[in-house]
Design a protein around this motif. Sequence first.
Motif, mmCIF file in Angstrom:
data_model
loop_
_atom_site.group_PDB
_atom_site.id
_atom_site.type_symbol
_atom_site.label_atom_id
_atom_site.label_comp_id
_atom_site.label_asym_id
_atom_site.label_seq_id
_atom_site.Cartn_x
_atom_site.Cartn_y
_atom_site.Cartn_z
ATOM 1 N N GLN A 273 -4.452 3.825 0.959
ATOM 2 C CA GLN A 273 -4.228 2.648 -0.192
ATOM 3 C C GLN A 273 -3.272 1.418 0.494
ATOM 4 O O GLN A 273 -2.439 1.276 0.686
ATOM 5 C CB GLN A 273 -4.445 3.086 -1.297
ATOM 6 N N VAL A 274 -4.493 0.876 0.378
ATOM 7 C CA VAL A 274 -4.063 -0.625 1.503
ATOM 8 C C VAL A 274 -4.596 -2.349 1.019
ATOM 9 O O VAL A 274 -5.502 -2.241 0.705
ATOM 10 C CB VAL A 274 -3.964 -0.737 2.661
ATOM 11 N N ASP A 275 -3.402 -3.153 0.394
ATOM 12 C CA ASP A 275 -3.760 -4.235 0.157
ATOM 13 C C ASP A 275 -3.417 -5.813 0.821
ATOM 14 O O ASP A 275 -2.217 -5.688 1.498
ATOM 15 C CB ASP A 275 -3.573 -4.039 -1.658
ATOM 16 N N GLY B 48 0.312 -0.731 0.091
ATOM 17 C CA GLY B 48 0.162 0.135 -0.005
ATOM 18 C C GLY B 48 0.476 1.474 -0.370
ATOM 19 O O GLY B 48 2.101 1.385 -0.100
#
Length: 414
Positions: free
Chosen positions: A268-270, A80
């Motif tokens: 943003q993070v995954d 992210g």
Amino acid sequence: MAPIDSAETQGDPTGATTRADRMRRKASRTLVPVAVAGVAAATIGLVPALADSGDPDLPKITAQQLVEKIAASDTQRLSGTVKITTDLGIPSLGGLVGSLGQGAGVSGSAAPEDRLTELASGTHTLKVAADGPEKQRLTILGSSSEYSLIHDTDEVWAHESGSDEVFHAKTGGGGHEESRRGAAAEGTPRQFADQALKAVGDTTSVTVDGTVRVAGRDAYQLLIEPKQSGSTIGSVRIAVDAENGVPLRFTLSPSSGGKAAVNVGFSQVDFGKPAASVFEFTPPKGAKVTEAGDAAGQGAAGKEGGPLAGLLPGGLAGLEGTDGAEGGAAGGVKTVGEGWTTILRAEAPGGADLASAKGSSSLLDAFGDKATGKFGSGTVFSTRLVNALVTDQGKVYVGAVTRDVLVRAADADH
């Protein structure tokens, strides 16, 4: 762990459990060091990600349960973007770091300890990725270049795009292992949250303060506040992923008010598995590779301490009993006070000689404010979080406390 004040999101008192205390200790990790002389400058701060509009409607949870959720989180894969900034009321360190590096003959060095200090001030954007304990990558995005720190199994690489300087270390112990730990954990909200959880004790209030959306994820907000007066820290807020317990955002606000002084958060993070290529690195053709054993001060990014060492309760305790600066007292340094008003006491270089050398127009007076008390006279240097009192007799008192608390500590030590 001391009792936690809020039982549910709306707040009923509840007690702590032995199991929770064990889990909290498990969650606490010690990372980047903050030296006594540079405790204000080396405090790395990160800017929060903007929360999504609308607070999610989540099941009620107690503060105790939320702390346990963080401690029990075993998420090891993520990638992210982290938005970072800090506002301690000190100048940007980017130019200073470069100047010091050139003066020391390490111009262009890619070593982590030479570059990560730049995160101590200003605004930055990081790209982070992790695939378990053996593969991590952090990239600092600059206006015209990128600095990357990569850990892949038994190797650590660091490189700035467009530069012919590369840093390399083999992991497995000593400074090399410290470089690996720095690559693994630098720059994530988890790093800051773990350090903050170590502050939980009798002098601390812990509550759940509603919900929020961060980087598209539903999260609870854990609020940590000092019960003591005299601390320059007003509160710490940790946004905790409602699903997996991963800290998504960390915000430290000063007791004086205004915007946050230290923040870190995902924009943003995954939580999926990053591509293997993310952790691969080959030095550019013709690059000068500096091995860790050849780099002075290696491992600074991963030594025990943590980015909030010296600010939160217990952060200064690890420095107690260490040797003083050359010319200082043989007894080294010690801490006075407790909890959020803990102060580190040390001898300044030159000791009592400082008194005879110091005049009304000295450099100390130019950059600080005069202070007097039973201890005599001295100069107070202030930032938004850290204050330091240097007495004319050569004693130094440093802490995340107000000027009055420093003066009282010096009076009591007189």
